[in-house]
Design a protein around this motif. Structure first.
Motif, PDB file in Angstrom:
ATOM      1  N   UNK A 427      -5.074   4.446 -10.022  1.00 23.37           N
ATOM      2  CA  UNK A 427      -3.811   3.897  -9.534  1.00 23.37           C
ATOM      3  C   UNK A 427      -4.078   2.858  -8.480  1.00 23.37           C
ATOM      4  N   UNK A 428      -3.139   2.725  -7.542  1.00 26.19           N
ATOM      5  CA  UNK A 428      -3.255   1.742  -6.473  1.00 26.19           C
ATOM      6  C   UNK A 428      -2.999   2.398  -5.135  1.00 26.19           C
ATOM      7  N   UNK A 429      -3.671   1.873  -4.110  1.00 24.05           N
ATOM      8  CA  UNK A 429      -3.301   2.190  -2.735  1.00 24.05           C
ATOM      9  C   UNK A 429      -2.416   1.040  -2.262  1.00 24.05           C
ATOM     10  N   UNK A 430      -1.177   1.369  -1.852  1.00 22.69           N
ATOM     11  CA  UNK A 430      -0.203   0.321  -1.531  1.00 22.69           C
ATOM     12  C   UNK A 430       0.349   0.503  -0.123  1.00 22.69           C
ATOM     13  N   UNK A 431       0.761  -0.614   0.460  1.00 19.41           N
ATOM     14  CA  UNK A 431       1.414  -0.614   1.768  1.00 19.41           C
ATOM     15  C   UNK A 431       2.879  -0.227   1.575  1.00 19.41           C
ATOM     16  N   UNK A 432       3.335   0.744   2.348  1.00 18.72           N
ATOM     17  CA  UNK A 432       4.688   1.250   2.157  1.00 18.72           C
ATOM     18  C   UNK A 432       5.763   0.220   2.478  1.00 18.72           C
ATOM     19  N   UNK A 433       5.454  -0.730   3.336  1.00 19.29           N
ATOM     20  CA  UNK A 433       6.481  -1.697   3.735  1.00 19.29           C
ATOM     21  C   UNK A 433       6.888  -2.634   2.608  1.00 19.29           C
ATOM     22  N   UNK A 434       5.938  -3.000   1.743  1.00 24.13           N
ATOM     23  CA  UNK A 434       6.271  -3.935   0.666  1.00 24.13           C
ATOM     24  C   UNK A 434       5.588  -3.601  -0.663  1.00 24.13           C
ATOM     25  N   UNK A 435       4.867  -2.483  -0.703  1.00 24.59           N
ATOM     26  CA  UNK A 435       4.185  -2.006  -1.901  1.00 24.59           C
ATOM     27  C   UNK A 435       3.131  -2.977  -2.427  1.00 24.59           C
ATOM     28  N   UNK A 436       2.592  -3.799  -1.553  1.00 20.17           N
ATOM     29  CA  UNK A 436       1.472  -4.653  -1.931  1.00 20.17           C
ATOM     30  C   UNK A 436       0.191  -3.825  -1.910  1.00 20.17           C
ATOM     31  N   UNK A 437      -0.784  -4.210  -2.753  1.00 20.53           N
ATOM     32  CA  UNK A 437      -2.046  -3.478  -2.826  1.00 20.53           C
ATOM     33  C   UNK A 437      -2.874  -3.647  -1.559  1.00 20.53           C
ATOM     34  N   UNK A 438      -3.576  -2.590  -1.177  1.00 18.81           N
ATOM     35  CA  UNK A 438      -4.413  -2.597   0.025  1.00 18.81           C
ATOM     36  C   UNK A 438      -5.873  -2.556  -0.409  1.00 18.81           C
ATOM     37  N   UNK A 439      -6.624  -3.566  -0.064  1.00 24.02           N
ATOM     38  CA  UNK A 439      -8.047  -3.600  -0.400  1.00 24.02           C
ATOM     39  C   UNK A 439      -8.849  -2.761   0.586  1.00 24.02           C
ATOM     40  N   UNK A 440     -10.000  -2.282   0.128  1.00 22.91           N
ATOM     41  CA  UNK A 440     -10.968  -1.547   0.952  1.00 22.91           C
ATOM     42  C   UNK A 440     -10.364  -0.310   1.618  1.00 22.91           C
ATOM     43  N   UNK A 441      -9.369   0.279   0.970  1.00 27.87           N
ATOM     44  CA  UNK A 441      -8.872   1.579   1.431  1.00 27.87           C
ATOM     45  C   UNK A 441      -9.795   2.663   0.884  1.00 27.87           C
ATOM     46  N   UNK A 442      -9.984   3.709   1.649  1.00 24.83           N
ATOM     47  CA  UNK A 442     -10.851   4.812   1.243  1.00 24.83           C
ATOM     48  C   UNK A 442     -10.016   5.908   0.583  1.00 24.83           C
ATOM     49  N   UNK A 443     -10.410   6.286  -0.613  1.00 24.44           N
ATOM     50  CA  UNK A 443      -9.734   7.353  -1.352  1.00 24.44           C
ATOM     51  C   UNK A 443     -10.728   8.506  -1.497  1.00 24.44           C
ATOM     52  N   UNK A 444     -10.304   9.691  -1.104  1.00 22.78           N
ATOM     53  CA  UNK A 444     -11.184  10.855  -1.153  1.00 22.78           C
ATOM     54  C   UNK A 444     -10.540  11.985  -1.947  1.00 22.78           C
ATOM     55  N   UNK A 445     -11.394  12.748  -2.626  1.00 27.80           N
ATOM     56  CA  UNK A 445     -10.961  13.968  -3.306  1.00 27.80           C
ATOM     57  C   UNK A 445     -11.750  15.135  -2.741  1.00 27.80           C
ATOM     58  N   UNK A 446     -11.041  16.210  -2.354  1.00 25.02           N
ATOM     59  CA  UNK A 446     -11.659  17.411  -1.797  1.00 25.02           C
ATOM     60  C   UNK A 446     -11.349  18.600  -2.704  1.00 25.02           C
ATOM     61  N   UNK A 447     -12.242  19.583  -2.709  1.00 23.13           N
ATOM     62  CA  UNK A 447     -11.924  20.808  -3.432  1.00 23.13           C
ATOM     63  C   UNK A 447     -11.040  21.697  -2.577  1.00 23.13           C
ATOM     64  N   UNK A 448     -10.685  22.858  -3.091  1.00 26.77           N
ATOM     65  CA  UNK A 448      -9.742  23.725  -2.388  1.00 26.77           C
ATOM     66  C   UNK A 448     -10.309  24.287  -1.094  1.00 26.77           C
ATOM     67  N   UNK A 449     -11.646  24.194  -0.917  1.00 31.08           N
ATOM     68  CA  UNK A 449     -12.281  24.662   0.315  1.00 31.08           C
ATOM     69  C   UNK A 449     -12.535  23.531   1.303  1.00 31.08           C
ATOM     70  N   UNK A 450     -12.055  22.339   0.987  1.00 29.02           N
ATOM     71  CA  UNK A 450     -12.230  21.205   1.888  1.00 29.02           C
ATOM     72  C   UNK A 450     -13.539  20.471   1.719  1.00 29.02           C
ATOM     73  N   UNK A 451     -14.317  20.798   0.680  1.00 27.48           N
ATOM     74  CA  UNK A 451     -15.586  20.115   0.428  1.00 27.48           C
ATOM     75  C   UNK A 451     -15.321  18.778  -0.258  1.00 27.48           C
ATOM     76  N   UNK A 452     -15.905  17.706   0.292  1.00 26.74           N
ATOM     77  CA  UNK A 452     -15.709  16.380  -0.292  1.00 26.74           C
ATOM     78  C   UNK A 452     -16.347  16.319  -1.670  1.00 26.74           C
ATOM     79  N   UNK A 453     -15.562  15.912  -2.658  1.00 29.68           N
ATOM     80  CA  UNK A 453     -16.041  15.791  -4.026  1.00 29.68           C
ATOM     81  C   UNK A 453     -16.440  14.356  -4.355  1.00 29.68           C
TER      82      UNK A 453
END
Length: 644
Positions: A427-453
Motif C-alpha cells: 500500500x502507501x504511507x500517506x500524509x493525513x492532511x492531504x493524502x499525499x505519499x510520504x517517501x522514506x517512511x519506516x514500516x514495521x511488522x511485529x509478531x504478537x510478542x513484540x518481536x520485529x519481523x
C-alpha cells in the motif's frame, strides 16, 4: 546431492559449448571439456608433482571440487582464494557460500557472511535472513498433494514444460534420429516435444513437435503464447546451417519467435551471450528471460524487454538485486501476480530451488523458497502452474533421486498454491492532511510478542510492500521523523482478509498540527469562544478540543499548557476566576477524552493580563476588537526537544 547434473546441465552442459584456448595442462583440457572428476585428479597430480598452479587454475580446481560435490575441499580453496583477492567472480562467490553451507555449521556460514556484509547487497542479506527465518519459524501449507513423475520422461534430460493446447511442450535430450549427439552431454542436441495430457495431468504420450522450424542443433525451453498464437524458444546460434562461435570459441543460445504457421525470426541474439527460458507476459507485453550478460549480478540473471505483441521494443532490463543474486537465476513464470523462478543462491535447500516473489508495480517482494514440498536436495526448476477444474495443476523439473533420467518433469494437482504461508501486504504511507505519499517512511511488522519481523522503507511515492512468515497475529507500524505513528493490530482472521487488499497507512505531520502564536508553539485550532460569562464546553468548542486529543494520541510525548484569556470588560478579579475555570474545564474535557493528565502540565487562567490590542480598561472598543482578546491556547512546552 549431484550438482554436476543440474546447474551445470542447465546452463552449460545442455546449452553452450566453449572451446578452451591454448590449455596449459591436461587438467585444463579436462576442465574445459566439463570432465570435472578427471580435472580434479589431474590438478591434484600437478600439485603433487610440484607444479605451481596459476590463480585461474586454482579457481578451476575449486570449481571442479564444487562440481563433484567435494564441498569441504571446495569451500577451503574458495575461501583461500577469496582472502587473497583472487579473480573470483560473483558466481564463484555464490559457489563458495554454497560450499560453506553444505560443509560447515550454519554459525560458520553466518560468521563469514557477517564479515563480508559491506560487500553484499542489502537485498541479498534481507533475502537470506528472511528465508532462513521461514525455514526456522514459518508455517508451511500442508496441502497433502502428491507429486508424480511423468511416464513420458526418458533416460535423458526432460525439462521445461509449458502449457500448450490440450497438453504440454517440453525439452528433451532423448535420442533423435534427425540430430547428432551433443558430445559434452552424451545425448542428442535438445529438441522440443509434445505430450497430450489426461484429466489427472499425466501425459499420454511424447512425440517430437513439428510446429516450429527444424534445426540440427539445440532447440529448447519453449513458451507458447495463446494470445499471440506464437512460440518463443531458445536455439543454438548458427551460420549457414553450422554452429556459429564468437572470437573466444563460444557458441551461445538465441531466442527465436515463430507464429503458428508463420516464419521464424530471431528476437534476441548475441554470439557472446546466451539467452534462456523465454516467457511472454500478455498483461504487460513483456518478454522475460534469463541471460548471462557480463554486467549482471552473478551467473545468469532474469531480464525483460518491452515488446509490441512479441516484437522487441527495448533494451534488456535487469530485474534487480531483489530477484537476481551472485548465483544463477532462471526460468521466470508469472501466475496471479507472483513471479516464480529458480535460483541456486546459497541459502536454498538444494542446488536449484524454486522461489516466489509477489509483484507490486515494477517492484518485487522478497523471494520466498517454496519449501520442501516442491524443492529437494537436488535441482528444481521450470515451475509452471494454472487454474485447473476446482484447483491448480502444475509442473516442474528436477534431477532428484528416483527419476528416470538426468532431469525429469514432475506434475502436481493441488487445491491451493504450494509453499510456505506468508503474510504479504502492500500500500502507501500517506500524509493525513492531504493524502499525499510520504517517501522514506519506516514500516514495521511485529509478531504478537513484540518481536520485529520486518522493516521496510517507502519509496519516493510512499509505496511500501512487506512479507513475513505467517503468524498468529501481527502489529503494523508506520512512522517517520516529525510524523505520528500509524499502528494496527491484526489477528489471524483479519490477516487473511487484509492481505487481499491495499492498506494505506495515514500518519500526521507534526508541523501540520501546530503553529506559532504569541511567540510560542500551539496546537493549531480554529478560534472558539465560550458563551458570555460561561465556562461550559459547548459542542463547537468540543470539536476544536478533539483536535488536541488527536494530536496527543499521535504524539504521546508532547507536554501541554492550557491558557485562557478574557477581554478587559468586567472586573479583573472576575475575569481571572472566569479564565481559570475555563482552562480547568478544558483540561477536564481533554482528560475525559483520553488525554493523560501527565501530558497537561499546567492549566492557567490569565484573565485580562495579556491584552493583545489597545482595548484595556477605560478604553472604548467595539465588540469584535474585544473578541480578539478572548482566546484559549494549547501550548506545546517541549516543542524544541520533542524530536531530538
Amino acid at each position: 546431492m549431484n550438482l554436476k547434473n543440474s546447474i551445470f546441465l542447465l546452463l552449460i552442459f545442455s546449452f553452450g559449448l566453449v572451446f578452451s584456448q591454448n590449455p596449459k595442462s591436461r587438467a585444463d583440457d579436462y576442465f574445459f571439456e566439463y570432465d570435472f572428476e578427471n580435472a580434479v585428479l589431474a590438478y591434484e597430480t600437478d600439485i603433487a608433482d610440484g607444479f605451481l598452479l596459476t590463480p585461474k587454475q586454482r579457481l578451476n580446481l575449486a570449481d571442479s571440487y564444487f562440481r563433484t560435490d567435494s564441498f569441504d575441499k571446495a569451500s577451503n580453496l574458495y575461501v583461500e582464494l577469496f582472502t587473497q583477492d583472487s579473480i573470483m567472480d560473483n558466481l564463484q562467490f555464490n559457489r563458495m557460500l554454497q560450499s560453506l553451507s553444505k560443509s560447515s555449521e550454519d554459525v560458520e556460514l553466518k560468521a563469514f557472511i557477517d564479515n563480508q556484509v559491506n560487500g553484499l547487497t542489502k537485498e541479498l542479506l534481507e533475502n537470506a535472513d528472511f528465508n532462513n527465518k521461514m525455514f526456522a519459524d514459518a508455517v508451511q501449507n500442508e496441502l497433502g498433494f502428491k507429486i508424480f513423475n511423468l511416464s513420458a520422461n526418458s533416460e535423458q534430460s526432460d525439462f521445461s514444460a509449458t502449457f500448450y493446447k490440450e497438453g504440454v511442450l517440453f525439452t528433451s535430450g532423448r535420442p533423435n534420429p534427425r540430430k547428432k549427439d551433443y558430445q559434452p552431454a552424451g545425448e542428442s542436441y535438445l529438441d522440443i516435444y509434445y505430450g497430450e495430457m489426461d484429466e489427472l495431468g499425466f501425459l499420454k504420450s511424447a512425440e517430437l513437435f513439428s510446429g516450429v522450424e527444424k534445426t540440427e542443433y539445440h532447440k529448447a525451453t519453449p513458451y507458447f503464447s495463446e494470445d499471440l498464437g506464437s512460440y518463443f524458444y531458445v536455439l543454438s546460434n548458427t551460420e549457414g546451417g553450422e554452429l556459429a562461435f564468437d572470437e573466444n570459441g563460444k557458441n551461445s543460445l538465441a531466442i527465436g519467435y515463430e507464429k503458428e504457421g508463420g516464419d521464424f525470426q530471431f528476437l534476441l541474439k548475441d554470439l557472446s551471450t546466451s539467452f534462456y527460458y523465454p516467457y511472454y507476459h500478455k498483461e504487460t507485453d513483456r518478454l522475460y528471460f534469463a541471460a548471462d550478460f557480463e554486467n549482471g549480478y552473478g551467473g545468469t540473471d532474469i531480464y525483460f524487454v518491452y515488446t509490441n505483441k512479441g516484437q522487441v521494443m527495448s533494451a534488456p532490463i535487469n530485474l534487480g538485486p531483489r530477484i537476481n543474486s551472485p548465483g544463477n537465476e532462471i526460468s521466470p513464470y508469472i501466475f496471479e501476480n507472483s513471479l516464480y523462478f529458480s535460483s541456486d543462491i546459497f541459502y536454498g535447500i538444494g542446488g536449484m530451488d524454486i522461489y516466489k516473489s509477489n509483484i507490486n508495480g515494477d517492484s518485487f517482494s522478497i523471494p520466498v523458497n517454496l519449501g520442501p514440498q516442491i524443492n529437494s536436495d537436488e535441482d528444481d526448476f521450470g515451475f509452471i502452474i494454472k487454474n485447473y477444474h476446482e484447483g491448480l495443476l502444475g509442473y516442474f523439473s528436477s534431477n532428484r533421486p528416483g527419476g528416470k533420467g538426468k532431469d525429469d518433469i514432475y506434475g502436481f494437482m493441488v487445491d491451493e498454491k504450494p509453499g510456505f504461508q506468508t503474510f504479504a501486504l502492500n500500500g502507501k504511507v500517506v500524509k493525513l492532511s492531504d493524502y499525499s505519499g510520504i517517501s522514506e517512511a519506516t514500516v514495521r511488522a511485529y509478531d504478537e510478542n513484540g518481536q520485529l519481523l520486518q522493516e521496510v522503507v517507502s519509496d519516493v511515492d510512499g509505496n511500501y510492500s512487506l512479507e513475513v512468515p505467517w503468524q498468529n497475529a501481527v502489529r503494523l507500524e508506520a512512522t517517520k521523523s516529525k510524523y505520528s505513528i500509524f499502528s494496527l493490530f491484526l489477528n489471524e482472521d483479519k490477516m487473511k482478509s487484509q492481505q487481499q487488499k491495499i492498506l494505506n497507512m495515514g500518519i500526521a505531520y507534526y508541523d501540520d498540527l501546530v503553529e506559532e502564536q504569541e511567540g510560542q508553539t500551539v496546537v493549531k485550532l480554529n478560534k472558539f469562544y465560550f458563551d458570555k460569562n460561561q465556562t461550559k464546553i459547548t459542542e463547537a468548542i468540543a470539536i476544536e478540543l478533539n483536535k488536541v486529543v488527536d494530536a496527543v494520541q499521535r504524539f504521546p510525548a508532547i507536554q501541554l499548557r492550557i491558557e485562557t484569556h478574557t477581554d478587559s470588560r468586567g472586573s479583573s478579579t472576575t475575569n481571572f476566576k472566569l479564565s481559570q475555570k475555563r482552562s480547568d474545564n478544558i483540561k477536564k474535557y481533554l482528560v475525559q477524552q483520553g488525554v493523560p493528565e501527565s501530558n497537561i502540565l499546567y492549566s492557567v487562567g490569565y484573565g485580562e493580563d495579556k491584552i493583545l490590542n489597545n482595548c484595556k480598561n477605560g478604553v472604548y472598543c467595539i465588540d469584535f476588537l474585544h473578541k480578539e482578546n478572548q482566546r484559549s491556547l494549547i501550548v506545546v512546552l517541549n516543542d524544541n526537544i520533542l524530536f531530538e
